[in-house]
Design a protein around this motif. Structure first.
Motif, short mmCIF file in Angstrom:
data_model
loop_
_atom_site.label_atom_id
_atom_site.label_comp_id
_atom_site.label_asym_id
_atom_site.label_seq_id
_atom_site.Cartn_x
_atom_site.Cartn_y
_atom_site.Cartn_z
N ASP A 14 86.47 30.57 143.12
CA ASP A 14 87.24 29.87 142.10
C ASP A 14 87.00 28.38 142.24
O ASP A 14 87.03 27.84 143.35
N ILE A 16 88.85 25.94 141.74
CA ILE A 16 90.01 25.18 142.22
C ILE A 16 90.39 25.54 143.65
O ILE A 16 90.58 24.67 144.49
N TYR A 17 90.48 26.84 143.93
CA TYR A 17 90.97 27.26 145.27
C TYR A 17 89.85 27.66 146.24
O TYR A 17 90.11 27.96 147.39
N GLY A 65 93.92 33.45 139.74
CA GLY A 65 94.48 32.30 140.48
C GLY A 65 95.93 32.55 140.88
O GLY A 65 96.34 32.21 142.00
N ASP A 169 100.01 27.77 138.93
CA ASP A 169 98.58 27.89 138.66
C ASP A 169 98.19 27.20 137.35
O ASP A 169 97.25 26.42 137.32
N LYS A 172 97.94 23.28 137.34
CA LYS A 172 96.80 22.78 138.14
C LYS A 172 95.47 23.13 137.44
O LYS A 172 94.57 22.30 137.33
N ARG A 173 95.39 24.36 136.95
CA ARG A 173 94.14 24.84 136.33
C ARG A 173 93.87 24.12 135.00
O ARG A 173 92.77 23.66 134.73
N PHE A 176 92.78 20.65 135.62
CA PHE A 176 91.39 20.62 136.12
C PHE A 176 90.40 20.74 134.96
O PHE A 176 89.45 19.96 134.84
N TYR A 177 90.61 21.73 134.08
CA TYR A 177 89.64 21.98 133.01
C TYR A 177 89.72 21.00 131.85
O TYR A 177 88.75 20.80 131.14
N THR A 181 94.41 14.28 134.60
CA THR A 181 94.79 14.27 136.02
C THR A 181 96.30 14.25 136.24
O THR A 181 96.78 14.60 137.31
N ASN A 184 97.83 17.35 137.77
CA ASN A 184 97.31 17.88 139.04
C ASN A 184 98.39 17.92 140.12
O ASN A 184 98.52 17.01 140.94
#
Length: 409
Positions: A14, A16-17, A65, A169, A172-173, A176-177, A181, A184
């Protein structure tokens, strides 16, 4: 029948993780099931990619996730002495993995247009019950937790609350995409600070600033991403195009679309008639059906359907005005009159091109509080425990009104 010798202890990478391990063969088989694989073809954020080009991640990404974060939460709570059996842990993983399985194509647009008699939560439950039949009752405990019927209250709070695994999830996800920011959050730290007191999910006092950041990040993500004005316009135009298609279908007008899509256009779907057969057809409906239909409809003889479809495909979206107060009837009427003189449509069809609505965002709801655990074992709502004065301000719902109409007027 799948080959029983398949290695079911897979690892997924993944962005992110990092590496995510599938915990056991039952969960592997659920992920492999066509119902779950459909989520690869349903975007997490609908048309947000018309604003943030990177936002092309899917519900599949998000569900995997969530399962990873739930594994983390179970480890943290066990380490702190909270008794969670292997059977309970597995039920939590399954419940969070399947929490969004009933989402239709393009997220909420279908719920407001062609499948409007039943919510995605109800469809999720129908999918889970059907999978439970296929897996011979192995999902019963997960369903009990998902429905909030399990005696241990904190199990349900991990699935659905103001600080649940789902939100940890998706914030944060999506941050990210989209590259936004502000969203986050530190899901790692928030999970590390989790505990259970009086059978309720709480956050230890050390994590108070992480919770504050989480609530503020949620507010910023709503205004900047989920309720972004261009995203709002695109979603509304998608709803309008599907509503028009449904209206034409009910008048027996021929509409090119996949068989799956046609089933939902030409039938009235309600809570009462959503049978196992409907579920099986819904399990084939995804973003590809909707987009391919809209591409076909760009050349349809119905002016409303073809105009709206062309505008979506070419990203020639409506203009949108946003303000705190409702728009006056005279302002809307003026736009409607202009439009009638320009487009070959009837007065009844004007609503498809000029409309006003409102959106509301409440970053934090005190009815279902996030509780902070202090050293004296007492708990307090974050809104009163925090020295952040603007947290109280975030408990008030903020409403905005918007008006949409074609740009060339």
């Amino acid at each position: 029948m799948k080959n029983s010798k398949t290695n079911k202890l897979k690892i997924l990478n993944d962005p992110i993780y990092g590496f995510i391990t599938i915990p056991n063969s039952l969960i592997f088989d659920i992920i492999e099931h066509p119902y779950f694989q459909r989520l690869r073809r349903v975007t997490q954020m609908g048309f947000s990619n018309l604003v943030y080009p990177g936002a092309n991640h899917t519900r599949f990404h998000h569900a995997i996730g969530c399962m990873y974060l739930m594994q983390k939460a179970v480890r943290v709570l066990r380490f702190k002495g909270v008794a969670i059996s292997d059977e309970e842990a597995n039920a939590l993983y399954i419940a969070i993995l399947l929490h969004d399985i009933g989402h239709g194509a393009f997220s909420h647009a279908l719920e407001h247009s062609i499948v409007n008699g039943i919510s995605h939560e109800e469809i999720s439950l129908k999918f889970m019950k059907q999978l439970n039949k296929e897996f011979k009752g192995k999902l019963s405990l997960a369903i009990e937790i998902f429905e909030g019927k399990h005696p241990r209250k904190f199990f349900y709070q991990l699935i659905s609350s103001q600080l649940d695994i789902d939100r940890l999830d998706y914030l944060k996800r999506d941050s990210f995409y989209t590259g936004v920011t502000e969203g986050n959050i530190s899901s790692d730290r928030l999970i590390a600070m989790m505990n259970v007191a009086n059978d309720e999910l709480v956050i230890e006092k050390k994590g108070i600033y992480s919770v504050e950041k989480f609530i503020i990040a949620r507010r910023l993500m709503y205004w900047q991403v989920y309720l972004h004005k261009t995203g709002l316009v695109a979603e509304n135009m998608l709803v309008k195009v599907l509503q028009r298609a449904k209206e034409l279908a009910l008048q027996d007008v021929a509409l090119p679309a996949t068989k799956t899509m046609q089933y939902f256009l030409y039938n009235q779907i309600t809570q009462e008639n959503f049978t196992e057969e409907t579920l099986a057809i819904f399990a084939k409906l995804d973003d590809y059906d909707v987009l391919s239909a809209i591409k076909e409809w760009t050349s349809h003889e119905d002016v409303v359907l073809s105009q709206l479809s062309k505008m979506i495909i070419n990203r020639n979206l409506f203009k949108i005005k946003i303000q705190d107060k409702p728009f006056s009837k005279s302002e809307t009427k003026e736009l409607e009159t202009k439009l009638l003189s320009q487009l070959n449509i009837t007065p009844e069809q004007v609503d498809y091109f000029v409309f006003s609505k409102k959106v509301s965002n409440q970053a934090y709801n005190t009815d279902n509080p996030i509780k902070i655990l202090f050293r004296n074992h007492k708990t307090k709502d974050i809104a009163s425990a925090s020295d952040q004065l603007n947290l109280l301000a975030l408990t008030k719902p903020v409403q905005k009104h918007y008006l949409c109409y074609p740009k060339k007027m």
